[in-house]
Design an enzyme around this catalytic site. Structure first.
Site, PDB file in Angstrom:
ATOM      1  N   ARG A   1      14.659  -1.005 -34.342  1.00 55.04           N
ATOM      2  CA  ARG A   1      13.744   0.041 -34.568  1.00 55.04           C
ATOM      3  C   ARG A   1      14.361   1.176 -35.317  1.00 55.04           C
ATOM      4  O   ARG A   1      13.733   1.504 -36.443  1.00 55.04           O
ATOM      5  CB  ARG A   1      12.733   0.405 -33.552  1.00 55.04           C
ATOM      6  CG  ARG A   1      11.474  -0.597 -33.338  1.00 55.04           C
ATOM      7  CD  ARG A   1      11.143  -0.821 -31.881  1.00 55.04           C
ATOM      8  NE  ARG A   1      12.271  -1.511 -31.349  1.00 55.04           N
ATOM      9  CZ  ARG A   1      12.676  -2.842 -31.158  1.00 55.04           C
ATOM     10  NH1 ARG A   1      11.500  -3.555 -31.767  1.00 55.04           N
ATOM     11  NH2 ARG A   1      13.482  -3.498 -30.758  1.00 55.04           N
ATOM     12  N   THR A   2      14.972   2.049 -34.598  1.00 53.62           N
ATOM     13  CA  THR A   2      15.694   3.102 -34.963  1.00 53.62           C
ATOM     14  C   THR A   2      16.460   3.104 -36.328  1.00 53.62           C
ATOM     15  O   THR A   2      16.340   3.983 -37.249  1.00 53.62           O
ATOM     16  CB  THR A   2      16.610   3.625 -34.064  1.00 53.62           C
ATOM     17  OG1 THR A   2      15.779   3.722 -32.695  1.00 53.62           O
ATOM     18  CG2 THR A   2      16.855   5.311 -34.096  1.00 53.62           C
TER      19      THR A   2
ATOM     20  N   LYS B   1      41.915   0.067 -37.752  1.00 53.49           N
ATOM     21  CA  LYS B   1      43.450   0.349 -38.095  1.00 53.49           C
ATOM     22  C   LYS B   1      43.870   1.378 -37.020  1.00 53.49           C
ATOM     23  O   LYS B   1      44.961   2.182 -37.155  1.00 53.49           O
ATOM     24  CB  LYS B   1      43.693   0.856 -39.549  1.00 53.49           C
ATOM     25  CG  LYS B   1      43.340  -0.336 -40.529  1.00 53.49           C
ATOM     26  CD  LYS B   1      43.584   0.256 -41.803  1.00 53.49           C
ATOM     27  CE  LYS B   1      43.001  -0.698 -42.950  1.00 53.49           C
ATOM     28  NZ  LYS B   1      43.087   0.275 -44.403  1.00 53.49           N
TER      29      LYS B   1
ATOM     30  N   ARG C   1      24.325   6.864 -33.762  1.00 56.53           N
ATOM     31  CA  ARG C   1      24.034   6.292 -32.429  1.00 56.53           C
ATOM     32  C   ARG C   1      25.247   5.670 -31.875  1.00 56.53           C
ATOM     33  O   ARG C   1      26.105   5.142 -32.700  1.00 56.53           O
ATOM     34  CB  ARG C   1      22.918   4.954 -32.495  1.00 56.53           C
ATOM     35  CG  ARG C   1      23.138   4.258 -31.151  1.00 56.53           C
ATOM     36  CD  ARG C   1      21.928   3.145 -31.221  1.00 56.53           C
ATOM     37  NE  ARG C   1      20.583   3.720 -31.118  1.00 56.53           N
ATOM     38  CZ  ARG C   1      19.471   2.889 -31.057  1.00 56.53           C
ATOM     39  NH1 ARG C   1      19.339   1.832 -30.548  1.00 56.53           N
ATOM     40  NH2 ARG C   1      18.296   3.554 -30.794  1.00 56.53           N
TER      41      ARG C   1
ATOM     42  N   HIS D   1      17.632  10.564 -26.451  1.00 60.94           N
ATOM     43  CA  HIS D   1      17.221   9.703 -27.690  1.00 60.94           C
ATOM     44  C   HIS D   1      16.053  10.581 -28.231  1.00 60.94           C
ATOM     45  O   HIS D   1      14.817  10.552 -28.184  1.00 60.94           O
ATOM     46  CB  HIS D   1      16.794   8.483 -27.375  1.00 60.94           C
ATOM     47  CG  HIS D   1      16.502   7.467 -28.451  1.00 60.94           C
ATOM     48  ND1 HIS D   1      16.265   7.824 -29.851  1.00 60.94           N
ATOM     49  CD2 HIS D   1      16.200   6.046 -28.388  1.00 60.94           C
ATOM     50  CE1 HIS D   1      16.181   6.771 -30.690  1.00 60.94           C
ATOM     51  NE2 HIS D   1      16.155   5.714 -29.814  1.00 60.94           N
TER      52      HIS D   1
HETATM   53  C1  NCD Z   1      15.326   2.289 -26.911  1.00 63.37           C
HETATM   54  C2  NCD Z   1      16.930   2.827 -27.159  1.00 63.37           C
HETATM   55  O1  NCD Z   1      17.551   2.286 -27.851  1.00 63.37           O
HETATM   56  O2  NCD Z   1      17.163   3.519 -26.099  1.00 63.37           O
HETATM   57  N1  NCD Z   1      14.839   1.519 -27.940  1.00 63.37           N
HETATM   58  C3  NCD Z   1      14.663   2.173 -29.190  1.00 63.37           C
HETATM   59  O3  NCD Z   1      15.384   2.959 -29.531  1.00 63.37           O
HETATM   60  N2  NCD Z   1      13.445   2.352 -29.461  1.00 63.37           N
HETATM   61  C4  NCD Z   1      15.170   1.559 -25.634  1.00 63.37           C
HETATM   62  C5  NCD Z   1      16.023   0.404 -25.134  1.00 63.37           C
HETATM   63  O4  NCD Z   1      17.098   0.029 -25.877  1.00 63.37           O
HETATM   64  O5  NCD Z   1      15.650  -0.008 -24.017  1.00 63.37           O
END
Ligand code: NCD
Length: 309
Positions: A51-52, A79, A100, A126
């Protein structure tokens, strides 16, 4: 606001600006957006994401911007390059970085020279998910003086819950919210949230159990469920929890609740929400996914100052 590493970077004014801009983008849904030049956004995902990642890519397309997608399997980290050097290099190509990473201390360890958006740092935060969650709450049940929320599942390791609680404490009616936490003993206590909640004097109840009936008495406006974050827990805890009864919300349970209660989940889900809930009007988890596009468009808009383009 120059970057969004944590909900702490947001003022109540910037939250309102993001909500309004996202609302505007949502209302433009099927019309094309103004082309806003040649800015390049670097997407650096060092952890799995559906999703993100794709919602950021969609937001970038809709804004008429360009993206550069970092591929960890093909990079010089193989490397022996340091994370700092890899990021500093990627920053030479981009105007804004979305990152991320599994390390919750990422932003203490790495220096960024360009605006950066945190798309999830380990079990810590997040912030863009919290903003899209807030947008979905407003969009589904309106702006109220008091929200009653039940958080179900992995309170300890869920970065989306950590960020949402912090965000809700920043909006003007913050002292009126009431929280219930329901989860297994091992997952309900999170020292960061506990100290934050105690400091902020938030009204909370904790239920160390898998019993969903605690929700019925509380009559929440919102149920916010999360999966067990197995990648962030040690093997022993994983095995211990496996032997316990799972917390599962199904459609029969949902139908006992007020028709005004909404069921949220950041997704991905495991067993905690049964698919029988999917067509229930109370379920808004796929609406959260759609809203994520508009909220991320709004965040990028503000950080890149697209109004000045
Ligand atoms: C979440 C995350 O990655 O923290 N999902 C998201 O980004 N929509 C929740 C999860 O991984 O459970």
């Amino acid at each position: 606001m120059n970057s969004l590493k944590s909900v702490n970077d947001l003022s109540s004014d910037s939250i309102a600006t993001i909500m309004n801009q996202a609302k505007l983008y949502k209302s433009l849904h099927n019309t094309s957006h103004k082309k806003v030049g040649n800015k390049i956004i670097g997407l650096m995902f060092f952890e799995a994401s559906t999703r993100t990642n794709y919602s950021f890519q969609t937001a970038i397309h809709k804004l008429g911007l360009k993206s550069l997608i970092y591929n960890d399997t093909n990079s010089s980290t193989k490397k022996g390059e340091s994370l700092q050097d890899t990021i500093s290099t990627f920053e030479c190509f981009c105007d804004l970085i979305v990152i991320r990473h599994p390390d919750k201390n990422l932003f203490e360890k790495v220096k960024f020279n360009k605006p950066v958006i945190n798309a999830g740092n380990g079990s810590d935060e997040h912030p863009t998910q919290a903003l899209l969650d807030l947008f979905t709450i407003y969009d589904s049940i309106g702006v109220k003086d008091q929200f009653k929320i039940t958080f179900v599942g992995d309170i300890k390791y869920s970065r989306t819950i950590h960020s949402l609680i912090k965000l809700l404490q920043k909006i003007p009616t913050r002292f009126l919210h009431k929280y219930n936490f329901i989860g297994h003993d091992e997952l309900i206590d999170c020292c960061e949230i506990n100290s934050f909640i105690d400091k902020s004097n938030i009204h909370t109840n904790r239920y160390h159990s898998s019993e969903l009936k605690n929700i019925i008495d509380f009559q929440p406006d919102i149920i916010y469920a999360t999966r067990f974050q197995k990648e962030r827990t040690e093997l022993k805890l994983h095995n211990d929890l496996h032997s316990k009864e799972d917390i599962i919300i199904d459609n029969d349970f949902l139908n006992i609740l007020s028709t005004k209660t909404i069921l949220m989940h950041p997704l991905p889900r495991n067993n905690e929400i049964d698919t029988s809930c999917d067509d229930n009007e109370r379920s808004v988890y796929f609406e959260q996914v759609k809203n994520g596009i508009y909220v991320r468009m709004a965040i990028i808009h503000i950080l890149l100052r697209l109004d000045d383009e």
